[in-house]
Design a protein around this motif. Structure first.
Motif, PDB file in Angstrom:
ATOM      1  N   SER A 194       0.394  -1.237  -0.239  1.00  0.00           N
ATOM      2  CA  SER A 194       0.163   0.434   0.014  1.00  0.00           C
ATOM      3  C   SER A 194       0.689   1.053   0.056  1.00  0.00           C
ATOM      4  CB  SER A 194      -0.828   0.061   1.006  1.00  0.00           C
ATOM      5  OG  SER A 194       0.616  -0.189   1.851  1.00  0.00           O
ATOM      6  N   LEU A 195       0.114   2.558  -0.321  1.00  0.00           N
ATOM      7  CA  LEU A 195       1.044   3.949  -0.668  1.00  0.00           C
ATOM      8  C   LEU A 195       1.811   3.930   1.591  1.00  0.00           C
ATOM      9  CD1 LEU A 195      -1.653   5.756  -1.927  1.00  0.00           C
ATOM     10  CD2 LEU A 195       0.854   5.490  -2.587  1.00  0.00           C
ATOM     11  N   GLY A 196       2.837   4.707   1.493  1.00  0.00           N
ATOM     12  CA  GLY A 196       3.614   4.872   2.215  1.00  0.00           C
ATOM     13  C   GLY A 196       4.247   3.779   2.531  1.00  0.00           C
ATOM     14  N   TYR A 197       3.860   2.575   2.614  1.00  0.00           N
ATOM     15  CA  TYR A 197       4.929   1.276   3.191  1.00  0.00           C
ATOM     16  C   TYR A 197       6.226   1.929   2.287  1.00  0.00           C
ATOM     17  CZ  TYR A 197       5.502  -3.771   3.947  1.00  0.00           C
ATOM     18  OH  TYR A 197       5.534  -5.029   3.953  1.00  0.00           O
ATOM     19  N   TYR A 198       6.629   0.997   3.360  1.00  0.00           N
ATOM     20  CA  TYR A 198       8.526   1.311   3.568  1.00  0.00           C
ATOM     21  C   TYR A 198       8.793  -0.149   2.797  1.00  0.00           C
ATOM     22  CZ  TYR A 198      13.434   2.196   4.634  1.00  0.00           C
ATOM     23  OH  TYR A 198      15.523   1.972   3.752  1.00  0.00           O
ATOM     24  N   VAL A 199      10.384   0.135   1.222  1.00  0.00           N
ATOM     25  CA  VAL A 199      10.250  -1.322   0.865  1.00  0.00           C
ATOM     26  C   VAL A 199      11.957  -0.987   1.275  1.00  0.00           C
ATOM     27  CG1 VAL A 199       8.542  -1.655   0.005  1.00  0.00           C
ATOM     28  CG2 VAL A 199      10.412  -0.330  -1.368  1.00  0.00           C
ATOM     29  N   ALA A 200      12.258  -2.179   1.532  1.00  0.00           N
ATOM     30  CA  ALA A 200      14.006  -2.446   1.753  1.00  0.00           C
ATOM     31  C   ALA A 200      14.526  -3.464   0.503  1.00  0.00           C
ATOM     32  CB  ALA A 200      13.965  -3.956   2.748  1.00  0.00           C
ATOM     33  N   ALA A 201      15.335  -2.512   0.148  1.00  0.00           N
ATOM     34  CA  ALA A 201      15.958  -2.489  -1.608  1.00  0.00           C
ATOM     35  C   ALA A 201      16.763  -4.686  -1.455  1.00  0.00           C
ATOM     36  CB  ALA A 201      17.551  -2.570  -1.602  1.00  0.00           C
ATOM     37  N   SER A 202      15.940  -5.475  -2.512  1.00  0.00           N
ATOM     38  CA  SER A 202      16.118  -6.763  -3.235  1.00  0.00           C
ATOM     39  C   SER A 202      15.644  -8.062  -1.723  1.00  0.00           C
ATOM     40  CB  SER A 202      17.730  -7.109  -2.901  1.00  0.00           C
ATOM     41  OG  SER A 202      17.601  -5.990  -3.926  1.00  0.00           O
ATOM     42  N   SER A 203      14.564  -7.853  -0.860  1.00  0.00           N
ATOM     43  CA  SER A 203      14.006  -8.090   0.306  1.00  0.00           C
ATOM     44  C   SER A 203      12.694  -8.469   0.164  1.00  0.00           C
ATOM     45  CB  SER A 203      14.598  -7.816   1.606  1.00  0.00           C
ATOM     46  OG  SER A 203      14.116  -8.165   2.786  1.00  0.00           O
ATOM     47  N   THR A 204      11.886  -6.923   0.449  1.00  0.00           N
ATOM     48  CA  THR A 204      10.416  -6.526   0.242  1.00  0.00           C
ATOM     49  C   THR A 204      10.001  -7.138  -1.445  1.00  0.00           C
ATOM     50  OG1 THR A 204      10.916  -4.803   1.887  1.00  0.00           O
ATOM     51  CG2 THR A 204       8.258  -5.244   0.742  1.00  0.00           C
ATOM     52  N   THR A 205       8.793  -8.092  -0.897  1.00  0.00           N
ATOM     53  CA  THR A 205       7.877  -8.336  -2.352  1.00  0.00           C
ATOM     54  C   THR A 205       7.181  -7.767  -2.896  1.00  0.00           C
ATOM     55  OG1 THR A 205       8.904 -10.532  -2.147  1.00  0.00           O
ATOM     56  CG2 THR A 205       6.911 -10.608  -3.290  1.00  0.00           C
ATOM     57  N   MET A 206       6.995  -6.222  -3.650  1.00  0.00           N
ATOM     58  CA  MET A 206       5.962  -5.549  -3.697  1.00  0.00           C
ATOM     59  C   MET A 206       4.968  -6.181  -4.296  1.00  0.00           C
ATOM     60  SD  MET A 206       8.610  -2.576  -5.165  1.00  0.00           S
ATOM     61  CE  MET A 206       7.292  -1.327  -4.616  1.00  0.00           C
TER      62      MET A 206
END
Length: 388
Positions: A194-206
């Protein structure tokens, strides 16, 4: 009349009564026997075993799989500030999906540019020094060692410029990677972030994008089935199987496109004893979805002179299959048979019957072993219900 005459008359009457009774009794017994004989002939309907060249199809349970199923991950970290699609949407290769906050990455670009400009200016000054000292060295105004030191310094500063240039390029690419695009044509799942979600590089499945045209239908075949096809194709799957697969969906309707085998697993499964095969089917209308089940149908062979009997002629007793045959003298004979595939509303007979025999299709339960039969013959078309 005399007593003697009366006795003769009496004896005559008795003889006549006995004779008449015997005739009546004999007549009744014959009639009863005839009635019993008639009653013992059981009325049944039978059909001649059908002989015809028959295409034999083989079916496998298959499941639709996406050819490409890509987990969308970001190369950079940050918060999502924009979403360009909704879960479940059809997307295309290169289509923007998410935007990550890029402020820090734009700052990194500016910093990298400043660094490279500074290092380039230092290199320019050193290169000028090198040129001056080289001219002095030509007139013996400076030692060659001094010239070599400035040349070495210029080379180091040139390398620094290249490193800083690479850092700038990396900063530019990081900023570009804040825009997340679809890597394939397909459909995005509904479990997107969702909007505002923090994603970690090469880790979080969007999100996950699955390609849907074409698709794979994955199925398995037994070792014996595989050997049969391989022998038929002289070491490979025969073309009539590999390139002419049909698909029957769970509602019983045939899919309009023909599939062909694209992948065969490297070996048999240790647990199931089967080999996995993937067939490709075009899906221009996006009708097939990953996870759907369907029957993969392949025409195996055309059986020459195959023997067929109606399904209603067959009785199953435990693991054995029987039919009731009408003998040449119209007697009932129970016969164990070995059946093959179902062909429409008929069974393919592998063993137990010959082409000139008749099987009972109606009245089977009444026709006991050895009983006399009153047979009405039916044509195969008579067993098919008339279409409305």
């Amino acid at each position: 009349m005399s007593i003697k005459g009366s006795k003769k008359l009496y004896v005559g009457l008795i003889f006549a009564v006995v004779l008449l009774s015997g005739v009546v009794m004999r007549s009744g017994v014959l009639s009863k026997t005839q009635v019993n004989n008639v009653n013992q002939a059981i009325a049944v309907k039978a059909m001649q075993v059908v002989t015809r060249d028959t295409p034999i199809n083989i079916e496998f349970v298959g499941q639709v799989k996406a050819k490409s199923e890509v987990k969308i991950m970001s190369k950079v970290s940050g918060n999502i500030i924009a979403k360009m699609v909704n879960g479940g949407d059809t997307v295309y290769k290169g289509q923007p999906l998410f935007q990550i906050d890029n402020k820090q990455y734009r700052s990194a670009i500016n910093s990298a540019r400043a660094t490279i400009n500074k290092s380039q200016a230092t290199l320019n000054n050193t290169q000028k020094d090198v040129e001056r000292y080289q001219r002095l060295a030509e007139i013996k105004g400076v030692a060659q060692q001094t010239v070599d030191a400035y040349v070495s310094q210029a080379e180091q500063e040139a390398a620094t410029v290249e490193v800083n240039r690479a850092d700038l390029q990396q900063a530019i690419e990081n900023e570009q990677d804040t825009l997340i695009v679809s890597p394939v044509d397909g459909r995005i799942d509904v479990n997107d972030v969702s909007l505002g979600y923090y994603v970690a590089a090469s880790s979080t499945t969007m999100a996950t994008v699955s390609s849907i045209d074409p698709v794979w239908v994955q199925f398995s075949m037994s070792e014996n089935e595989y050997l049969k096809f391989i022998r038929s194709g002289n070491g490979s799957l025969p073309a009539y199987f590999k390139d002419h697969l049909k698909l029957v969906l769970s509602d019983g309707k045939e899919y309009p496109f023909i599939g062909h085998v694209e992948q065969i697993d490297r070996g048999m499964s240790d647990t199931t004893g089967t080999i996995t095969i993937k067939a490709s089917f075009d899906n221009p209308q996006k009708f097939l979805l990953p996870g759907m089940f369907a029957r993969v149908v392949a025409q195996e062979i055309v059986r020459q002179g195959a023997l067929l009997i109606p399904q209603k002629a067959v009785k199953q007793v435990l693991d054995n299959t029987f039919v009731t045959v009408v003998t040449v003298d119209n007697k009932a004979e129970s016969r164990q048979v070995k059946l093959g595939d179902k062909i429409g509303d008929m069974w393919l007979v592998e063993e137990g019957l010959s082409a000139n025999e008749r099987v009972i299709v109606e009245g089977i339960d009444k026709a006991k072993q050895g009983s006399s039969l009153q047979v009405t013959m039916l044509e195969p078309d008579a067993l098919t219900p008339a279409k409305q």
